[in-house]
Design an enzyme around this catalytic site. Structure first.
Site, PDB file in Angstrom:
ATOM      1  N   SER A  42     -39.819  22.426  73.179  1.00 32.07           N
ATOM      2  CA  SER A  42     -41.341  22.396  74.139  1.00 32.07           C
ATOM      3  C   SER A  42     -42.002  23.497  74.863  1.00 32.07           C
ATOM      4  CB  SER A  42     -40.022  21.787  75.112  1.00 32.07           C
ATOM      5  OG  SER A  42     -38.780  22.680  75.381  1.00 32.07           O
ATOM      6  N   ASP A 328     -39.919  23.682  85.508  1.00 38.42           N
ATOM      7  CA  ASP A 328     -38.547  22.905  86.556  1.00 38.42           C
ATOM      8  C   ASP A 328     -37.768  23.749  85.193  1.00 38.42           C
ATOM      9  OD1 ASP A 328     -38.288  22.766  83.239  1.00 38.42           O
ATOM     10  OD2 ASP A 328     -39.772  20.683  83.570  1.00 38.42           O
ATOM     11  N   HIS A 331     -37.969  24.801  81.726  1.00 39.01           N
ATOM     12  CA  HIS A 331     -39.045  25.324  81.731  1.00 39.01           C
ATOM     13  C   HIS A 331     -40.131  26.502  82.581  1.00 39.01           C
ATOM     14  CE1 HIS A 331     -38.634  21.498  79.499  1.00 39.01           C
ATOM     15  NE2 HIS A 331     -39.104  22.230  78.114  1.00 39.01           N
TER      16      HIS A 331
END
Ligand SMILES: *[C@@H]1O[C@H](CO)[C@@H](O)[C@H](O)[C@H]1NC(C)=O
Ligand SMILES: *[C@@H]1O[C@H](CO)[C@@H](O)[C@H](O)[C@H]1NC(C)=O
Ligand SMILES: *[C@@H]1O[C@H](CO)[C@@H](O)[C@H](O)[C@H]1NC(C)=O
Length: 365
Positions: A42, A328, A331
């Protein structure tokens, strides 16, 4: 000589000569990096997981992308752009689009992204969330390569690929999976055995990429996984998890050695090892220098350190995204991504080993 004496140099000819030279420089510069091929999790996914209907590792909803042009949620796990975007910008190419968005089209000659949120070096790492493992990403790349060969012919395709940049940001999820509450792999392996398995698997896949004509690799180490809000929230003072950081660093030490070995086996392969761990720790030690006021809590989320819940539409988010390290619970913010790519691209040997990305581009093949 008659030509030379009668030739009158005026402003217009000078300008034309200048434009011509500039054009050649531009062309030769562009030819140095014909494409960027992106692999990873990600941290660099630009939307592949949007095309995995069963995946729960997804970011195609608000408040993700709140600072992206028009505020759209692109599938990036960020308030805006991520590391893949900034790497592309450094070499003057558009961000490589998600492989899964290209069905039925000719892949762009400037590169493709195979990165998938939640994925790992080990196949099983991303099983639970449903994602595309590194082995599958390499398999998907070989299909893109086949099309490239059809398009350009064998030798031109080979030349194109050997000059292209292959960036691989993987490993974070494998480390996290080992230390997750009901970890199956923790029952099966000691941490050292697990890290060794990650490294041997990764080495095999890098060799496979080499076999598919990759010659310039940008490989990131694992981040300081114990310092993400998802781990910090478990500590009463919001401190980093020491054990998880220890094994992140151990993995990175092994990765540096593995890359050296690989280079000694594959002489015309070149690489940058990016010390994501070190770059993060450096930030935590001196956040104010870089304009950060919040290094523990996530900007977007709910609960303790905004890390009890991910960034979903009902979550709260901070107004001052530039002052937060974390977007978040898992991340980084856009501003950190941009900083880290600056370090990767033109940083010193402290964080970019044995050369930085600019130097990697300059290596002639
Ligand atoms: C996100 O992607 C999934 C799967 O493709 C889709 O079902 C969903 O509608 C998308 N969400 C938004 C807000 O676009
Ligand atoms: C991982 O998946 C790939 C295919 O995606 C497969 O070829 C490989 O054998 C798998 N590795 C293991 C250890 O199961
Ligand atoms: C990408 O690789 C995966 C795993 O090997 C495979 O299941 C999938 O079909 C590939 N995607 C495409 C579009 O070929």
């Amino acid at each position: 000589m008659a030509v030379a004496t009668s030739y009158k140099v005026n402003g217009t000819t000078l300008l034309l000569v200048f434009v011509f030279v500039f054009a050649i420089l531009r062309i030769s510069h562009a030819a140095a990096v014909p494409a960027v091929y992106v692999f990873g999790s990600s941290i660099v996914d630009v939307g592949n997981n949007n095309y995995l209907p069963r995946s729960i590792a997804r970011a195609n909803f608000s408040h993700n992308g709140i600072d992206y042009p028009n505020g759209i949620s692109t599938g990036r796990f960020s308030n805006s752009k991520n590391i893949a975007d900034f790497i592309a910008a450094k070499v003057g190419l558009p961000t490589s689009p998600p492989f899964l968005s290209l069905t039925g089209t000719t892949p762009p000659i400037t590169g493709v992204s195979f990165a998938s949120g939640g994925s790992g070096i080990l196949n099983r790492t991303g099983d639970y969330v449903v994602s595309i493992s590194l082995a599958q990403q390499v398999g998907n790349f070989s299909m893109v390569r086949d099309k490239l060969i059809q398009q350009l012919g064998q030798s031109s395709a080979q030349m194109h690929l050997s000059q292209s940049i292959f960036t691989i940001f993987m490993g974070n999820n494998d480390i996290s999976a080992y230390f997750s509450p009901c970890s199956e792999v923790a029952k099966q392996y000691t941490p050292q055995e697990y890290v060794d398995l990650m490294l041997s698997t990764f080495k095999g896949l890098l060799k496979m990429l080499y076999g598919l004509d990759a010659r310039k690799m940008v490989v990131s180490g694992a981040g300081a996984m114990g310092c993400f809000p998802a781990q910090r929230k478990k500590n009463s003072m919001g401190e980093c998890n020491v054990e998880i950081n220890y094994w992140s660093a151990r993995y990175n030490e092994g990765l540096k050695i593995m890359l050296q070995e690989l280079k000694s086996e594959l002489l015309d392969m070149n690489y940058v090892y990016f010390d994501l761990y070190g770059a993060m720790i450096n930030l935590f030690q001196d956040p104010k220098t870089y304009g950060f006021t919040e290094i523990k809590a996530a900007c977007c989320g709910l609960g303790k350190l905004n890390a009890d819940l991910g960034c979903i539409p009902i979550s709260e988010y901070c107004p001052n995204r530039k002052n937060y390290v974390f977007w978040d619970s898992l991340h980084l913010t856009e501003v950190v991504a941009s900083m880290f790519v600056d370090i990767l691209y033109s940083g010193t040997i402290e964080y970019a080993v044995p050369i930085n990305m600019r130097q990697l581009i300059d290596v002639s093949i």
